[in-house]
Design an enzyme around this catalytic site. Structure first.
Site, PDB file in Angstrom:
ATOM      1  N   ASP A  18       0.790  -1.247   0.000  1.00  0.00           N
ATOM      2  CA  ASP A  18       0.000   0.000   0.000  1.00  0.00           C
ATOM      3  C   ASP A  18       0.818   1.291   0.000  1.00  0.00           C
ATOM      4  O   ASP A  18       0.399   2.291   0.597  1.00  0.00           O
ATOM      5  CB  ASP A  18      -0.958   0.027   1.197  1.00  0.00           C
ATOM      6  CG  ASP A  18      -2.077  -0.989   1.084  1.00  0.00           C
ATOM      7  OD1 ASP A  18      -2.217  -1.609   0.018  1.00  0.00           O
ATOM      8  OD2 ASP A  18      -2.812  -1.161   2.071  1.00  0.00           O
ATOM      9  N   LYS A 110      -5.506  -6.031  -3.904  1.00  0.00           N
ATOM     10  CA  LYS A 110      -6.354  -6.546  -2.831  1.00  0.00           C
ATOM     11  C   LYS A 110      -7.450  -5.527  -2.514  1.00  0.00           C
ATOM     12  O   LYS A 110      -7.320  -4.347  -2.845  1.00  0.00           O
ATOM     13  CB  LYS A 110      -5.538  -6.842  -1.571  1.00  0.00           C
ATOM     14  CG  LYS A 110      -4.931  -5.611  -0.916  1.00  0.00           C
ATOM     15  CD  LYS A 110      -4.158  -6.003   0.336  1.00  0.00           C
ATOM     16  CE  LYS A 110      -3.423  -4.837   0.946  1.00  0.00           C
ATOM     17  NZ  LYS A 110      -4.267  -3.744   1.425  1.00  0.00           N
ATOM     18  N   CYS A 143      -3.025  -3.489   7.340  1.00  0.00           N
ATOM     19  CA  CYS A 143      -2.646  -4.355   6.223  1.00  0.00           C
ATOM     20  C   CYS A 143      -1.350  -5.115   6.468  1.00  0.00           C
ATOM     21  O   CYS A 143      -1.236  -6.273   6.080  1.00  0.00           O
ATOM     22  CB  CYS A 143      -2.570  -3.541   4.939  1.00  0.00           C
ATOM     23  SG  CYS A 143      -4.181  -2.815   4.528  1.00  0.00           S
TER      24      CYS A 143
END
Length: 199
Positions: A18, A110, A143
């Site tokens: 991310d 994702k 995450c």
């Protein structure tokens, strides 16, 4: 030298989580306060991985602009007139400046915290013979942590979190989650320690 590096690290992969504009840049709708500070260390970890022949896996969030694939608790962010975090094709979904996907890297999308949840990541890693994971990115309590705990549950031989190439909203949150991960056998080196390590 390259052949030796390839052999030594052949069962290891680097997972970058991310590192996108909406998470890293100030003012982004999902801004992680500690994210911008780790960009240089993330860049360095990627450079070292490539020099060792370690494959780089970019895990990113990319959502439907209408929010139909977003967690229920975040769907209000996709209502009319609001920013639409990491929506597919948006500037916010792009990697922050300084990070680039290169030939031989792998990108995985994702829509939940864990990079393993409803993705083919585990199958991909098994297919290329990966048994050891090194994880960097944001953010530590969400995450990163969820991906790490799933990796532990899936019995990867070693799971490593480079502590100063990961970040959270505050140092306290980051450190508490690093402590929890270390308690389930996760290695937690600094970038300098990892760069000097043999495994």
């Amino acid at each position: 030298m390259a052949a030796a590096a390839d052999s030594k690290w052949k069962d290891t992969a680097l997972i970058v989580i991310d590192m996108q504009n909406d998470f890293i840049l100030p003012g982004g709708p999902m801004h992680v306060k500690g994210g911008e500070a780790i960009v240089p260390n993330v860049i360095k970890a990627i450079e070292v991985s490539r020099s060792r022949g370690i494959p780089v896996i970019w895990v990113v969030r990319e959502h439907d602009p209408l929010g139909r694939d977003v967690e229920l608790f975040r769907r209000h962010l996709y209502s009319s007139g609001k920013p639409k975090p990491t929506s597919k094709g948006s500037k916010g979904a792009e990697l922050v400046d300084g990070l680039d996907i290169k030939d031989g890297d792998y990108k995985l999308v994702k829509t939940r915290f864990s990079a393993f949840f409803n993705t083919h990541l585990h199958s991909y890693l098994q297919g290329v013979g990966v048994k050891k994971l090194v994880i960097i990115g944001v953010q530590t309590p969400n995450c990163v942590r969820q991906t790490v705990f799933d990796a532990v549950a899936l019995d990867y031989e070693t799971v490593t979190v480079v502590v100063d190439a990961t970040a959270a909203a505050t140092p306290d949150i980051h450190n508490a989650n690093v402590f929890d991960m270390s308690n389930v056998g996760v290695a937690i080196p600094t970038l300098e320690e990892w760069c000097k390590s043999d495994d």
